[in-house]
Design a protein around this motif. Sequence first.
Motif, PDB file in Angstrom:
ATOM      1  N   ASN A 166       0.782  -1.196  -0.030  1.00 51.89           N
ATOM      2  CA  ASN A 166       0.044   0.047   0.009  1.00 51.89           C
ATOM      3  C   ASN A 166       1.009   1.247   0.105  1.00 51.89           C
ATOM      4  O   ASN A 166       1.801   1.348   0.617  1.00 51.89           O
ATOM      5  CB  ASN A 166      -0.950   0.024   1.288  1.00 51.89           C
ATOM      6  N   GLY A 167       0.227   2.317  -0.622  1.00 50.33           N
ATOM      7  CA  GLY A 167       1.091   3.394  -0.766  1.00 50.33           C
ATOM      8  C   GLY A 167       2.239   3.780  -1.295  1.00 50.33           C
ATOM      9  O   GLY A 167       3.279   4.788  -1.228  1.00 50.33           O
ATOM     10  N   GLN A 168       2.670   2.392  -2.172  1.00 48.82           N
ATOM     11  CA  GLN A 168       4.102   2.757  -2.851  1.00 48.82           C
ATOM     12  C   GLN A 168       3.890   3.452  -4.304  1.00 48.82           C
ATOM     13  O   GLN A 168       5.021   3.609  -4.781  1.00 48.82           O
ATOM     14  CB  GLN A 168       4.475   1.064  -3.056  1.00 48.82           C
ATOM     15  N   GLY A 169       2.787   3.664  -4.799  1.00 51.24           N
ATOM     16  CA  GLY A 169       2.711   4.511  -5.980  1.00 51.24           C
ATOM     17  C   GLY A 169       2.148   3.538  -7.291  1.00 51.24           C
ATOM     18  O   GLY A 169       2.226   4.168  -8.421  1.00 51.24           O
ATOM     19  N   LYS A 170       1.404   2.654  -7.077  1.00 54.88           N
ATOM     20  CA  LYS A 170       0.906   1.795  -8.193  1.00 54.88           C
ATOM     21  C   LYS A 170      -0.440   2.448  -8.810  1.00 54.88           C
ATOM     22  O   LYS A 170      -0.293   2.649  -9.916  1.00 54.88           O
ATOM     23  CB  LYS A 170       0.275   0.424  -7.479  1.00 54.88           C
ATOM     24  N   THR A 171      -1.277   3.146  -7.927  1.00 56.32           N
ATOM     25  CA  THR A 171      -2.446   3.720  -8.478  1.00 56.32           C
ATOM     26  C   THR A 171      -1.859   5.084  -9.364  1.00 56.32           C
ATOM     27  O   THR A 171      -2.481   5.510 -10.413  1.00 56.32           O
ATOM     28  CB  THR A 171      -3.426   4.220  -7.471  1.00 56.32           C
ATOM     29  N   ASN A 172      -0.788   5.716  -8.571  1.00 52.52           N
ATOM     30  CA  ASN A 172      -0.356   6.660  -9.250  1.00 52.52           C
ATOM     31  C   ASN A 172       0.100   6.688 -10.905  1.00 52.52           C
ATOM     32  O   ASN A 172      -0.223   7.628 -11.746  1.00 52.52           O
ATOM     33  CB  ASN A 172       0.689   7.401  -8.735  1.00 52.52           C
ATOM     34  N   ILE A 173       0.657   5.511 -10.974  1.00 50.02           N
ATOM     35  CA  ILE A 173       1.051   5.289 -12.494  1.00 50.02           C
ATOM     36  C   ILE A 173      -0.284   5.166 -13.748  1.00 50.02           C
ATOM     37  O   ILE A 173      -0.401   5.831 -14.653  1.00 50.02           O
ATOM     38  CB  ILE A 173       1.847   3.942 -12.652  1.00 50.02           C
ATOM     39  N   HIS A 229      -9.949   9.569 -11.213  1.00 50.64           N
ATOM     40  CA  HIS A 229     -11.095   8.958 -10.353  1.00 50.64           C
ATOM     41  C   HIS A 229     -10.770   8.936  -8.921  1.00 50.64           C
ATOM     42  O   HIS A 229     -11.652   8.856  -8.521  1.00 50.64           O
ATOM     43  CB  HIS A 229     -11.043   7.347 -10.915  1.00 50.64           C
ATOM     44  N   ARG A 230      -9.680   9.872  -8.457  1.00 54.23           N
ATOM     45  CA  ARG A 230      -9.489  10.075  -7.139  1.00 54.23           C
ATOM     46  C   ARG A 230      -9.909  11.464  -6.659  1.00 54.23           C
ATOM     47  O   ARG A 230     -10.149  11.683  -5.531  1.00 54.23           O
ATOM     48  CB  ARG A 230      -8.061   9.548  -6.804  1.00 54.23           C
ATOM     49  N   VAL A 231      -9.357  12.347  -7.657  1.00 50.03           N
ATOM     50  CA  VAL A 231      -9.472  13.620  -7.018  1.00 50.03           C
ATOM     51  C   VAL A 231     -10.330  14.635  -8.207  1.00 50.03           C
ATOM     52  O   VAL A 231     -10.340  14.602  -9.031  1.00 50.03           O
ATOM     53  CB  VAL A 231      -8.229  14.319  -6.605  1.00 50.03           C
ATOM     54  N   THR A 235      -4.489  20.088  -8.114  1.00 51.22           N
ATOM     55  CA  THR A 235      -3.612  20.247  -7.216  1.00 51.22           C
ATOM     56  C   THR A 235      -2.606  19.051  -6.739  1.00 51.22           C
ATOM     57  O   THR A 235      -1.800  19.012  -6.509  1.00 51.22           O
ATOM     58  CB  THR A 235      -4.093  20.941  -6.029  1.00 51.22           C
ATOM     59  N   ALA A 236      -3.588  17.957  -6.316  1.00 48.53           N
ATOM     60  CA  ALA A 236      -2.980  16.634  -5.633  1.00 48.53           C
ATOM     61  C   ALA A 236      -2.097  16.008  -6.710  1.00 48.53           C
ATOM     62  O   ALA A 236      -1.455  15.097  -6.126  1.00 48.53           O
ATOM     63  CB  ALA A 236      -3.969  15.716  -4.964  1.00 48.53           C
ATOM     64  N   LEU A 237      -2.365  15.996  -8.108  1.00 48.01           N
ATOM     65  CA  LEU A 237      -1.459  15.667  -9.029  1.00 48.01           C
ATOM     66  C   LEU A 237       0.079  16.087  -9.219  1.00 48.01           C
ATOM     67  O   LEU A 237       0.715  15.151  -9.742  1.00 48.01           O
ATOM     68  CB  LEU A 237      -2.441  15.522 -10.522  1.00 48.01           C
ATOM     69  N   VAL A 238       0.066  17.325  -8.779  1.00 45.44           N
ATOM     70  CA  VAL A 238       1.517  17.615  -8.760  1.00 45.44           C
ATOM     71  C   VAL A 238       2.235  17.354  -7.602  1.00 45.44           C
ATOM     72  O   VAL A 238       1.849  17.491  -6.512  1.00 45.44           O
ATOM     73  CB  VAL A 238       1.419  19.289  -9.073  1.00 45.44           C
ATOM     74  N   ARG A 239       3.337  16.885  -7.775  1.00 43.09           N
ATOM     75  CA  ARG A 239       4.331  16.326  -6.639  1.00 43.09           C
ATOM     76  C   ARG A 239       4.522  17.466  -5.727  1.00 43.09           C
ATOM     77  O   ARG A 239       4.982  18.667  -6.092  1.00 43.09           O
ATOM     78  CB  ARG A 239       5.531  15.802  -6.987  1.00 43.09           C
ATOM     79  N   HIS A 240       4.257  17.203  -4.479  1.00 41.88           N
ATOM     80  CA  HIS A 240       4.280  18.182  -3.525  1.00 41.88           C
ATOM     81  C   HIS A 240       5.469  18.942  -3.433  1.00 41.88           C
ATOM     82  O   HIS A 240       6.668  18.193  -3.523  1.00 41.88           O
ATOM     83  CB  HIS A 240       3.991  17.386  -1.997  1.00 41.88           C
ATOM     84  N   GLY A 241       5.362  20.196  -3.331  1.00 45.13           N
ATOM     85  CA  GLY A 241       6.577  20.909  -3.301  1.00 45.13           C
ATOM     86  C   GLY A 241       7.238  21.414  -4.653  1.00 45.13           C
ATOM     87  O   GLY A 241       8.203  22.416  -4.776  1.00 45.13           O
TER      88      GLY A 241
END
Length: 387
Positions: free
Chosen positions: A32-39, A52-54, A58-64
């Motif tokens: 969990n939380g390793q970045g599978k869905t992100n891909i 499908h998540r947000v 904003t949340a799609l851009v890597r924080h910072g």
Amino acid sequence: MYVANLSLHDFRSYPELVLTLDPGVTAFVGNNGQGKTNIVEAVAYLGTFSSHRVASDTALVRHGTGGAVIRAKAVRDTRETLVELEIVAGRANRARLNRAPVSRTRDVLGIVRSVVFAPEDLELVKGDPQARRRFLDELLVLLAPRLAGVRSEYDKILRQRGALLKSAGVARRRGATPDLSTLDVWDGHLAAAGAQLVAARIDLVQRLRPHVARSYEEVSAGQGEARLSYRSALLAQDGDGEASLEEEGAMTDVSALAERLVTAMGELRSAEVDRGVSLVGPHRDDLVLTLGGLPAKGYASHGESWSFALALRLASYAVLSDDDDGAGPVLILDDVFAELDVRRRDRLATMVAGAEQVLLTAAVPEDVPAHLDGARFTVAGGEVTRE
Ligand SMILES: Nc1ncnc2c1ncn2[C@@H]1O[C@H](COP(=O)(O)OP(=O)(O)OP(=O)(O)O)[C@@H](O)[C@H]1O
Ligand SMILES: [Mg+2]
């Protein structure tokens, strides 16, 4: 079609990721939380500019960081198209097609076509109308990217009209006679954009209907008849909220629909001024799902709801394939197998095995059905490694 290359720059958790993908099944496996869905989310975002998540980018851009880039090479038959999208939080996306800037970003919509199955899909059946309107609109954007423009135009008109209604309401409550002449103009704008959306949605419902019925039968092994119908105050409906097919057929006529919208707004004018909101139009409509004649929402069991959600996605896949001379979209299965019982899991695996490209995510290898064998990537700590 399939995606042959995917690269991400500052997208979600990835500073930099470059992947080469093959047609057939590819599984991304990891904790969990390793970045599978992100891909897989990146692939899906390219087609519709929505996730499908947000709801916001904003949340799609890597924080910072200031912005993200998604780049994908799509292959249809032997034709390759390179799509690049830059997402800058709070600003309009910028796109390039085969390395050349496009005049309108939405020119790249619908090039990378995908259908996403995700745990969130249960909301399609159990959730609010908003989830179902979104389902229809996202599919419409893939089929007819022009409608993305109509949709944002409609949202803009809705906001403007809402502001006018509110100030008219304030004037009325003060005992003044509100000036409603500007409102007539906005009624016309709303009707013109709204009618296009409603007509397109009804046409889409008609295209989905036979596929939903068939897919539901296949997923559920023939239990009950799944139906869908478009619910709108603009359509004359029976007691169950279903419009007759003739009524529905007439309503794919855009100018007739626009007239009905103008008439409806005229009748509702006083109530709209009172409440300060637009009470009729595509933003108030719903996609009604019924199982064996009963509304799925509120009546269907958990398993039946899942079957219905899967049927909606499988039907989307079929409609997109029909639309593109049989070239199916990329099928994305984000963590769905863990949600399903063994029977539905096997059925789904069998039904999707023929797709040109399937990208799936799973936390453990056991969640990947045996007959969906293919390439496998392990995702751990931001590293994506081909097995
Ligand atoms: N904008 C962002 N900037 C930095 N990190 C992010 C951003 N958005 C998400 N993340 C991180 O990405 C990780 C989640 O990735 P993802 O959803 O792909 O996981 P997953 O492997 O699919 O997990 P699961 O199996 O639980 O579904 C989280 O650790 C989250 O903090
Ligand atoms: Mg995930």
